[in-house]
Design a protein around this motif. Structure first.
Motif, PDB file in Angstrom:
ATOM      1  N   SER A 110       2.544   6.053   4.595  1.00  0.00           N
ATOM      2  CA  SER A 110       2.998   5.018   3.657  1.00  0.00           C
ATOM      3  C   SER A 110       2.762   3.628   4.207  1.00  0.00           C
ATOM      4  O   SER A 110       2.544   2.677   3.448  1.00  0.00           O
ATOM      5  CB  SER A 110       4.491   5.189   3.350  1.00  0.00           C
ATOM      6  OG  SER A 110       4.702   6.335   2.578  1.00  0.00           O
TER       7      SER A 110
ATOM      8  N   GLN B 261       1.242  -1.045   2.893  1.00  0.00           N
ATOM      9  CA  GLN B 261       2.108  -2.225   2.910  1.00  0.00           C
ATOM     10  C   GLN B 261       1.762  -3.140   4.068  1.00  0.00           C
ATOM     11  O   GLN B 261       1.158  -2.729   5.039  1.00  0.00           O
ATOM     12  CB  GLN B 261       3.567  -1.815   2.978  1.00  0.00           C
ATOM     13  CG  GLN B 261       3.902  -0.899   4.124  1.00  0.00           C
ATOM     14  CD  GLN B 261       5.227  -0.194   3.941  1.00  0.00           C
ATOM     15  OE1 GLN B 261       5.896  -0.374   2.956  1.00  0.00           O
ATOM     16  NE2 GLN B 261       5.594   0.614   4.903  1.00  0.00           N
ATOM     17  N   GLN B 262       2.144  -4.397   3.902  1.00  0.00           N
ATOM     18  CA  GLN B 262       1.994  -5.399   4.935  1.00  0.00           C
ATOM     19  C   GLN B 262       3.296  -6.167   5.021  1.00  0.00           C
ATOM     20  O   GLN B 262       4.123  -6.106   4.113  1.00  0.00           O
ATOM     21  CB  GLN B 262       0.890  -6.407   4.578  1.00  0.00           C
ATOM     22  CG  GLN B 262      -0.503  -5.864   4.605  1.00  0.00           C
ATOM     23  CD  GLN B 262      -1.504  -6.921   4.157  1.00  0.00           C
ATOM     24  OE1 GLN B 262      -1.237  -7.707   3.274  1.00  0.00           O
ATOM     25  NE2 GLN B 262      -2.676  -6.911   4.777  1.00  0.00           N
ATOM     26  N   ASP B 263       3.447  -6.926   6.092  1.00  0.00           N
ATOM     27  CA  ASP B 263       4.658  -7.727   6.241  1.00  0.00           C
ATOM     28  C   ASP B 263       4.782  -8.782   5.145  1.00  0.00           C
ATOM     29  O   ASP B 263       5.873  -9.107   4.710  1.00  0.00           O
ATOM     30  CB  ASP B 263       4.683  -8.420   7.612  1.00  0.00           C
ATOM     31  CG  ASP B 263       4.841  -7.416   8.744  1.00  0.00           C
ATOM     32  OD1 ASP B 263       5.375  -6.317   8.489  1.00  0.00           O
ATOM     33  OD2 ASP B 263       4.426  -7.740   9.861  1.00  0.00           O
TER      34      ASP B 263
ATOM     35  N   GLY C 284       3.609  -8.620   2.009  1.00  0.00           N
ATOM     36  CA  GLY C 284       3.483  -8.102   0.647  1.00  0.00           C
ATOM     37  C   GLY C 284       2.509  -6.947   0.575  1.00  0.00           C
ATOM     38  O   GLY C 284       1.995  -6.484   1.598  1.00  0.00           O
ATOM     39  N   PRO C 285       2.242  -6.482  -0.635  1.00  0.00           N
ATOM     40  CA  PRO C 285       1.369  -5.318  -0.785  1.00  0.00           C
ATOM     41  C   PRO C 285      -0.077  -5.645  -0.424  1.00  0.00           C
ATOM     42  O   PRO C 285      -0.554  -6.746  -0.662  1.00  0.00           O
ATOM     43  CB  PRO C 285       1.492  -4.963  -2.271  1.00  0.00           C
ATOM     44  CG  PRO C 285       1.973  -6.196  -2.944  1.00  0.00           C
ATOM     45  CD  PRO C 285       2.744  -6.970  -1.918  1.00  0.00           C
TER      46      PRO C 285
ATOM     47  N   GLN D 295       3.951   4.835  -4.525  1.00  0.00           N
ATOM     48  CA  GLN D 295       3.634   3.636  -3.753  1.00  0.00           C
ATOM     49  C   GLN D 295       2.249   3.107  -4.127  1.00  0.00           C
ATOM     50  O   GLN D 295       2.066   1.903  -4.305  1.00  0.00           O
ATOM     51  CB  GLN D 295       3.713   3.966  -2.265  1.00  0.00           C
ATOM     52  CG  GLN D 295       3.697   2.755  -1.379  1.00  0.00           C
ATOM     53  CD  GLN D 295       3.884   3.113   0.086  1.00  0.00           C
ATOM     54  OE1 GLN D 295       3.930   4.283   0.461  1.00  0.00           O
ATOM     55  NE2 GLN D 295       3.971   2.108   0.921  1.00  0.00           N
ATOM     56  N   TYR D 296       1.271   4.000  -4.247  1.00  0.00           N
ATOM     57  CA  TYR D 296      -0.070   3.543  -4.619  1.00  0.00           C
ATOM     58  C   TYR D 296      -0.089   3.060  -6.062  1.00  0.00           C
ATOM     59  O   TYR D 296      -0.752   2.059  -6.372  1.00  0.00           O
ATOM     60  CB  TYR D 296      -1.111   4.647  -4.380  1.00  0.00           C
ATOM     61  CG  TYR D 296      -2.490   4.058  -4.196  1.00  0.00           C
ATOM     62  CD1 TYR D 296      -2.846   3.438  -3.006  1.00  0.00           C
ATOM     63  CD2 TYR D 296      -3.420   4.071  -5.219  1.00  0.00           C
ATOM     64  CE1 TYR D 296      -4.090   2.854  -2.842  1.00  0.00           C
ATOM     65  CE2 TYR D 296      -4.665   3.496  -5.063  1.00  0.00           C
ATOM     66  CZ  TYR D 296      -4.992   2.886  -3.876  1.00  0.00           C
ATOM     67  OH  TYR D 296      -6.222   2.309  -3.719  1.00  0.00           O
TER      68      TYR D 296
ATOM     69  N   LEU E 158       1.267  -0.353  -6.081  1.00  0.00           N
ATOM     70  CA  LEU E 158       0.275  -1.248  -5.493  1.00  0.00           C
ATOM     71  C   LEU E 158      -0.779  -1.631  -6.538  1.00  0.00           C
ATOM     72  O   LEU E 158      -1.145  -2.799  -6.671  1.00  0.00           O
ATOM     73  CB  LEU E 158      -0.381  -0.555  -4.299  1.00  0.00           C
ATOM     74  CG  LEU E 158      -1.384  -1.334  -3.474  1.00  0.00           C
ATOM     75  CD1 LEU E 158      -0.720  -2.524  -2.803  1.00  0.00           C
ATOM     76  CD2 LEU E 158      -1.992  -0.414  -2.426  1.00  0.00           C
TER      77      LEU E 158
END
Length: 187
Positions: free
Chosen positions: A68, A72-74, A76-77, A134-135, A138
């Motif tokens: 997962s 994700q990134q710190d 945002g997506p 999650q995808y 996104l």
């Protein structure tokens, strides 16, 4: 915990993830996890009072969370194409480093875990559904309509998982590369 120091629990979970990905649920033993992790025997029952089944369950959930993280990134997506590129690089590296002996621990749990871990089907359902959601989210965040995003998310998860299986069988990253190329073009 000091930076760089990994707890015995985390070492055991990491070892169980690795063994699940290479041997399946049937191939995970407490002795095997201890040998691979270097953790003391008493720590198994301290961290996993439910024994082997609890350890496998923790490993499957940890593997799901790790995958997962590619979405994700710190700040945002990530962009869906970037997520695909990160997943592809992860799988290429793992497949080649393991000489095509390692695959997805969740697939291993799904295919051969039911008789070993009663909660296997539910864990696999949660993890795969979580990846799809999650995808999907996104894709929606990047302008894809909700219904189409849901279908694309299912296609993406199923395609990547299938590509990893084919790559292992063919001992080549070609199936993965082809699937990633098509999914990237589709996006």
């Amino acid at each position: 915990m000091p930076q760089g120091k990994v707890s015995s629990r985390e070492r055991m979970v990491n070892s169980a993830v690795k063994l699940l990905a290479t041997r399946g649920a049937a191939g995970i033993t407490i002795d095997g996890v201890l040998a691979d992790s270097g953790a003391p025997r008493g720590s198994v029952y301290h961290h996993f009072p439910g024994g082997r089944e609890e350890l496998i369950t923790a490993a499957a959930r940890a593997a799901g969370e790790r995958m997962s993280a590619f979405l994700q990134q710190d700040d945002g997506p990530v962009h869906p194409k970037d997520a695909l590129a990160h997943l592809a690089e992860f799988w290429r590296s793992l497949l080649t480093a393991s000489d095509y002996g390692s695959g997805c621990p969740i697939v291993a749990l799904t295919v051969g875990g039911g008789d070993q871990v009663p909660a296997a089907a539910e864990i696999a359902r949660e993890v795969f559904s979580g990846w799809q959601k999650q995808y999907r989210d996104l894709l929606v965040a990047h302008g894809v309509p909700q219904d189409r995003a849901a279908r694309l998310a299912t296609l993406t998860v199923a395609s990547i998982e299938g590509a990893v299986i084919l790559a292992r069988a063919q001992r080549s990253t070609a199936p993965l590369d082809e699937v990633i190329a098509e999914l990237t073009a589709l996006l």
